[in-house]
Design a protein around this motif. Structure first.
Motif, PDB file in Angstrom:
ATOM      1  N   PRO A  75      12.497  49.193  54.806  1.00  0.00           N
ATOM      2  CA  PRO A  75      11.756  50.402  55.209  1.00  0.00           C
ATOM      3  C   PRO A  75      12.551  51.707  55.101  1.00  0.00           C
ATOM      4  CG  PRO A  75      12.396  49.155  57.150  1.00  0.00           C
ATOM      5  CD  PRO A  75      12.854  48.354  55.960  1.00  0.00           C
ATOM      6  N   ALA A  76      12.978  52.021  53.905  1.00  0.00           N
ATOM      7  CA  ALA A  76      13.699  53.279  53.674  1.00  0.00           C
ATOM      8  C   ALA A  76      13.584  53.636  52.197  1.00  0.00           C
ATOM      9  CB  ALA A  76      15.181  53.109  54.033  1.00  0.00           C
ATOM     10  N   VAL A  77      13.942  54.860  51.871  1.00  0.00           N
ATOM     11  CA  VAL A  77      14.022  55.248  50.460  1.00  0.00           C
ATOM     12  C   VAL A  77      15.106  54.401  49.797  1.00  0.00           C
ATOM     13  CG1 VAL A  77      14.733  57.114  48.910  1.00  0.00           C
ATOM     14  CG2 VAL A  77      13.293  57.619  50.902  1.00  0.00           C
ATOM     15  N   ALA A  87      14.421  56.414  58.754  1.00  0.00           N
ATOM     16  CA  ALA A  87      13.550  57.022  59.769  1.00  0.00           C
ATOM     17  C   ALA A  87      13.404  56.105  60.981  1.00  0.00           C
ATOM     18  CB  ALA A  87      12.191  57.338  59.162  1.00  0.00           C
ATOM     19  N   ASN A  88      13.282  54.810  60.732  1.00  0.00           N
ATOM     20  CA  ASN A  88      13.051  53.881  61.844  1.00  0.00           C
ATOM     21  C   ASN A  88      14.010  52.707  61.837  1.00  0.00           C
ATOM     22  OD1 ASN A  88      10.594  55.142  63.001  1.00  0.00           O
ATOM     23  ND2 ASN A  88       9.758  54.708  60.979  1.00  0.00           N
ATOM     24  N   ASN A 114      11.632  49.861  48.292  1.00  0.00           N
ATOM     25  CA  ASN A 114      11.021  50.361  49.523  1.00  0.00           C
ATOM     26  C   ASN A 114       9.860  49.439  49.962  1.00  0.00           C
ATOM     27  OD1 ASN A 114       8.414  52.238  50.323  1.00  0.00           O
ATOM     28  ND2 ASN A 114      10.282  52.878  51.383  1.00  0.00           N
ATOM     29  N   ASP A 115       9.675  49.287  51.262  1.00  0.00           N
ATOM     30  CA  ASP A 115       8.665  48.345  51.766  1.00  0.00           C
ATOM     31  C   ASP A 115       7.227  48.730  51.393  1.00  0.00           C
ATOM     32  OD1 ASP A 115       8.647  50.529  53.495  1.00  0.00           O
ATOM     33  OD2 ASP A 115       8.522  49.333  55.334  1.00  0.00           O
ATOM     34  N   ILE A 145       4.800  55.672  58.824  1.00  0.00           N
ATOM     35  CA  ILE A 145       3.746  55.621  57.806  1.00  0.00           C
ATOM     36  C   ILE A 145       4.455  55.470  56.468  1.00  0.00           C
ATOM     37  CG2 ILE A 145       1.877  56.833  56.625  1.00  0.00           C
ATOM     38  CD1 ILE A 145       1.179  58.248  59.166  1.00  0.00           C
ATOM     39  N   GLY A 146       4.205  54.344  55.810  1.00  0.00           N
ATOM     40  CA  GLY A 146       4.771  54.121  54.491  1.00  0.00           C
ATOM     41  C   GLY A 146       3.731  54.485  53.443  1.00  0.00           C
ATOM     42  N   GLU A 160       7.390  59.495  49.958  1.00  0.00           N
ATOM     43  CA  GLU A 160       7.595  59.496  51.418  1.00  0.00           C
ATOM     44  C   GLU A 160       6.552  60.404  52.049  1.00  0.00           C
ATOM     45  OE1 GLU A 160       9.980  58.050  53.677  1.00  0.00           O
ATOM     46  OE2 GLU A 160      10.272  56.618  52.062  1.00  0.00           O
ATOM     47  N   HIS A 163       5.911  61.535  55.811  1.00  0.00           N
ATOM     48  CA  HIS A 163       6.682  62.585  56.485  1.00  0.00           C
ATOM     49  C   HIS A 163       6.199  63.983  56.130  1.00  0.00           C
ATOM     50  CE1 HIS A 163       9.418  59.555  57.927  1.00  0.00           C
ATOM     51  NE2 HIS A 163       9.610  59.102  56.712  1.00  0.00           N
ATOM     52  N   GLU A 172       4.161  61.639  60.525  1.00  0.00           N
ATOM     53  CA  GLU A 172       4.325  60.227  60.898  1.00  0.00           C
ATOM     54  C   GLU A 172       4.356  60.089  62.427  1.00  0.00           C
ATOM     55  OE1 GLU A 172       7.154  57.396  58.941  1.00  0.00           O
ATOM     56  OE2 GLU A 172       8.374  57.773  60.708  1.00  0.00           O
TER      57      GLU A 172
HETATM   58  C1  BGC Z   1      10.088  55.433  56.010  1.00  0.00           C
HETATM   59  C2  BGC Z   1       9.578  54.831  54.732  1.00  0.00           C
HETATM   60  C3  BGC Z   1       8.920  53.492  55.023  1.00  0.00           C
HETATM   61  C4  BGC Z   1       7.868  53.634  56.108  1.00  0.00           C
HETATM   62  C5  BGC Z   1       7.229  52.311  56.480  1.00  0.00           C
HETATM   63  C6  BGC Z   1       8.975  55.506  57.031  1.00  0.00           C
HETATM   64  O1  BGC Z   1       9.449  56.040  58.215  1.00  0.00           O
HETATM   65  O2  BGC Z   1      10.597  56.736  55.784  1.00  0.00           O
HETATM   66  O3  BGC Z   1      10.614  54.684  53.797  1.00  0.00           O
HETATM   67  O4  BGC Z   1       8.320  53.019  53.850  1.00  0.00           O
HETATM   68  O5  BGC Z   1       8.437  54.201  57.261  1.00  0.00           O
HETATM   69  O6  BGC Z   1       8.156  51.387  56.924  1.00  0.00           O
END
Ligand code: BGC
Length: 275
Positions: A75-77, A87-88, A114-115, A145-146, A160, A163, A172
């Motif tokens: 869950p990230a870039v 972010a999380n 990325n997820d 929010i992905g 992204e 955001h 988000e």
């Molecule tokens: C992250 C994304 C991710 C999404 C869902 C966001 O906060 O920035 O990279 O895809 O959450 O997990």
């Protein structure tokens, strides 16, 4: 693990804030060929611990061919194998050569994405938008929010759009499912925030279709009909398996994941389409 390989078999691993899930996948059909294994994401989600849990999970996929490609989502870039945001998740992931970290630990190549990109790609390949072309935007409503942008079957990675700034803040924090829970919103109140969010995305990108995913999408009847925009909106259909299926599928198809390390083909050669 067994020795023989079928070229359509891959392993998909979906790393989330609370759980890490994985299975063996037939990427032709989108079927799981094994049980789905789920292990808890280690407390704090630090890189080394997460890698250790992925190793444990792989060891439990005993029927996987030894050389099956592995796709992992996170869950990230993810840019050129590096995690560039958090972010999380633990801030330790920012700027980390994450793909290499997994490859060193597992002693083999992996595909790391990325997820939301994995989930969106899976929905276009096997799920809610199977066989559809045009501009498709997947949104996953969860802790964050992905978002994923897929145009004519080609994934444009690392959107992204969760955001985007609306009313001076990262939206988000207002429209995710976690925000609904945190602010104790009923469906009508949450749908009003989603209305603002999707109307903004529509205005900026003019997609042909929105797919709405994340665990809450199983209750789509509670909120989707309350959102009124021009773009068609459909619930995701692959539910908890979307990340696994997308990660596995992308592991076999580097052409749909055009990042700088993986560009293939000659200039001018057309990109791969799903149809
Ligand atoms: C992250 C994304 C991710 C999404 C869902 C966001 O906060 O920035 O990279 O895809 O959450 O997990």
């Amino acid at each position: 693990m067994t020795g023989s390989t079928d070229s359509s078999i891959a392993i998909g691993i979906d790393i989330g804030g609370t759980g890490i899930k994985g299975a063996i996948v037939n990427t032709e059909t989108g079927e799981l060929l094994s049980d789905r294994i789920k292990l808890d994401t280690p407390e704090g989600g630090k890189p080394k611990d997460v890698v250790g849990t992925v190793e444990k999970l792989l060891a439990q996929l005993t029927d996987a061919p030894a050389d099956a490609p592995i796709g992992i989502d996170f869950p990230a870039v993810v840019q050129n194998g590096k995690t560039m945001s958090a972010a999380n998740v633990s801030k330790k992931w920012i700027g980390l050569e994450a793909e290499k970290l997994f490859e060193d630990a597992l002693q083999r190549d992996i595909t790391f994405v990325n997820d939301a990109d994995a989930a969106g790609y899976a929905e276009v390949r096997y799920g809610a938008a199977k066989g559809k072309n045009g501009l498709i935007i997947m949104t996953t409503l969860g802790t964050g929010i992905g978002t994923a942008i897929i145009y004519n079957g080609v994934l444009i990675p690392n959107a992204e759009l969760g955001h985007i700034q609306i009313d001076g803040g990262d939206y988000e924090h207002k429209a995710s499912y976690a925000a609904k829970e945190r602010d104790d919103l009923n469906w009508v109140q949450w749908a009003a925030r989603l209305q603002t969010y999707y109307a903004e995305l529509e205005k900026l990108l003019w997609p042909d279709l929105f797919i709405v995913g994340g665990g809450v999408s199983k209750s789509y009847q509670e909120f989707l009909p309350k959102i009124s925009i021009n773009t068609p909106m459909v619930p995701a259909t692959l539910r908890n398996n979307a990340g696994i299926l997308g990660a596995a599928s992308l592991a076999l198809e580097p052409k749909v994941l055009p990042n700088a390390n993986q560009l293939v083909g000659e200039p001018g050669e057309s990109a791969v389409s799903l149809t």
